[in-house]
Scaffold this active site. Structure first.
Site, PDB file in Angstrom:
ATOM      1  N   SER A 152      -5.125  -7.195   0.342  1.00  0.00           N
ATOM      2  CA  SER A 152      -5.465  -5.917   0.967  1.00  0.00           C
ATOM      3  C   SER A 152      -6.760  -6.082   1.742  1.00  0.00           C
ATOM      4  O   SER A 152      -7.618  -6.893   1.377  1.00  0.00           O
ATOM      5  CB  SER A 152      -5.655  -4.827  -0.101  1.00  0.00           C
ATOM      6  OG  SER A 152      -6.233  -3.663   0.447  1.00  0.00           O
ATOM      7  N   TYR A 166      -9.337  -2.246  -8.098  1.00  0.00           N
ATOM      8  CA  TYR A 166      -8.283  -2.768  -7.225  1.00  0.00           C
ATOM      9  C   TYR A 166      -8.870  -3.678  -6.151  1.00  0.00           C
ATOM     10  O   TYR A 166      -8.394  -4.803  -5.931  1.00  0.00           O
ATOM     11  CB  TYR A 166      -7.543  -1.591  -6.584  1.00  0.00           C
ATOM     12  CG  TYR A 166      -6.593  -1.963  -5.471  1.00  0.00           C
ATOM     13  CD1 TYR A 166      -5.314  -2.427  -5.751  1.00  0.00           C
ATOM     14  CD2 TYR A 166      -6.960  -1.813  -4.134  1.00  0.00           C
ATOM     15  CE1 TYR A 166      -4.425  -2.741  -4.726  1.00  0.00           C
ATOM     16  CE2 TYR A 166      -6.088  -2.129  -3.107  1.00  0.00           C
ATOM     17  CZ  TYR A 166      -4.821  -2.596  -3.410  1.00  0.00           C
ATOM     18  OH  TYR A 166      -3.952  -2.916  -2.391  1.00  0.00           O
TER      19      TYR A 166
END
Length: 274
Positions: A152, A166
């Protein structure tokens, strides 16, 4: 003056990539929805035998996708998937570690418990590590294989208020992926990372609806507020799952044979730096 020679210009439409993965077996984790589903369908179009895994069965079954139910955030789940795939297919040529996500609450580091951190790290970092460890010996034996880690842009552009664990796990995945590529490239295995920005999935649409309802604004305004929170998306919209899938389809194909150890960012220009 350099003259343009039309003979050397070949449109992509002239190529037929439908069977370029014929004979290949691929596994896509988190392959029942969103980008994972789009990637699985893209690999089918290229001729691969495709296995998907997730905790729950897909809402709409595709007879061309072989489903394995497993919770990959648990060690037993990854062991189950490795065992079933190697028993039923004897090999794995392509591994797409797509599973990931954040379920932690907002509020920054003070709001987070050990359990919040552990769940994010298990899901976003250790699940891919365990699957790689399970499938790599067979890939090395066959001197062939491609591993894609879906990371990401938050690995480099974290949103500390809502997704700190995350983002940290994805940063670890990025570093791990590069290290692994250096180790296994001489053995015939390619390892690559794809780092998407915001993807327009059913989950993100539901999030926009919740934001719009709670803030008494339109869905369009909610979407713009999220883009503003990211610092803006120059392309003006989130990515579509099919756009992520098309990049992955290229990277696992023979056309990308010299690519390994590289991160490919697909974010519509969100990251503002070089």
């Amino acid at each position: 003056m350099i003259e343009f020679c039309p003979k050397i210009f070949i449109q992509m439409e002239q190529f037929n990539f439908n069977n370029e993965l014929s004979g290949k077996t691929a596994l896509v984790t988190g392959g029942t929805k969103g980008a994972g589903k789009a990637i699985a369908e893209r690999l089918i179009q290229a001729g691969a035998t495709v296995i998907i895994t997730a905790r729950n069965e897909p809402e709409k079954k595709n007879q061309n996708l072989h489903f394995i139910s497993a919770d990959l955030s648990k060690s037993d789940g990854t062991k189950k998937v490795v065992k079933v795939v190697l028993k039923n297919y004897d090999k794995l040529d392509i591994l797409i570690n797509n599973l990931g996500g954040s379920e932690t609450k907002g509020g920054g580091f003070e709001a987070l418990t050990d359990e919040d951190w552990e769940h994010s790290i298990q899901t976003n970092l250790l699940a891919p590590v365990r699957l790689d460890r399970g499938f790599l010996p067979k890939m090395v034996e066959n001197k062939n294989g491609v591993i894609i880690h879906i990371a990401s842009i938050q690995a480099k552009l974290p949103l500390y208020d809502s997704t700190l664990p995350y983002a940290s796990a994805k940063a670890g995945l990025l570093n791990y992926s590069k290290n692994l590529s250096n180790e296994v490239a001489p053995k015939g295995i390619r390892v690559l990372t794809v780092s998407p920005g915001w993807i327009n999935t059913s989950s993100s649409k539901a999030m926009m609806e919740r934001i719009a309802e709670s803030s008494n604004i339109t869905i369009e305004q909610a979407t713009q507020s999220v883009m503003d929170g990211l610092g803006g998306i120059p392309f003006g919209r989130p990515a579509q799952p099919d756009e992520i899938a098309e990049l992955v389809g290229f990277l696992v194909s023979p056309r990308a044979n010299y690519l390994t150890g590289t991160e490919f960012v697909i974010d519509g220009g969100t990251i503002p730096t070089v």
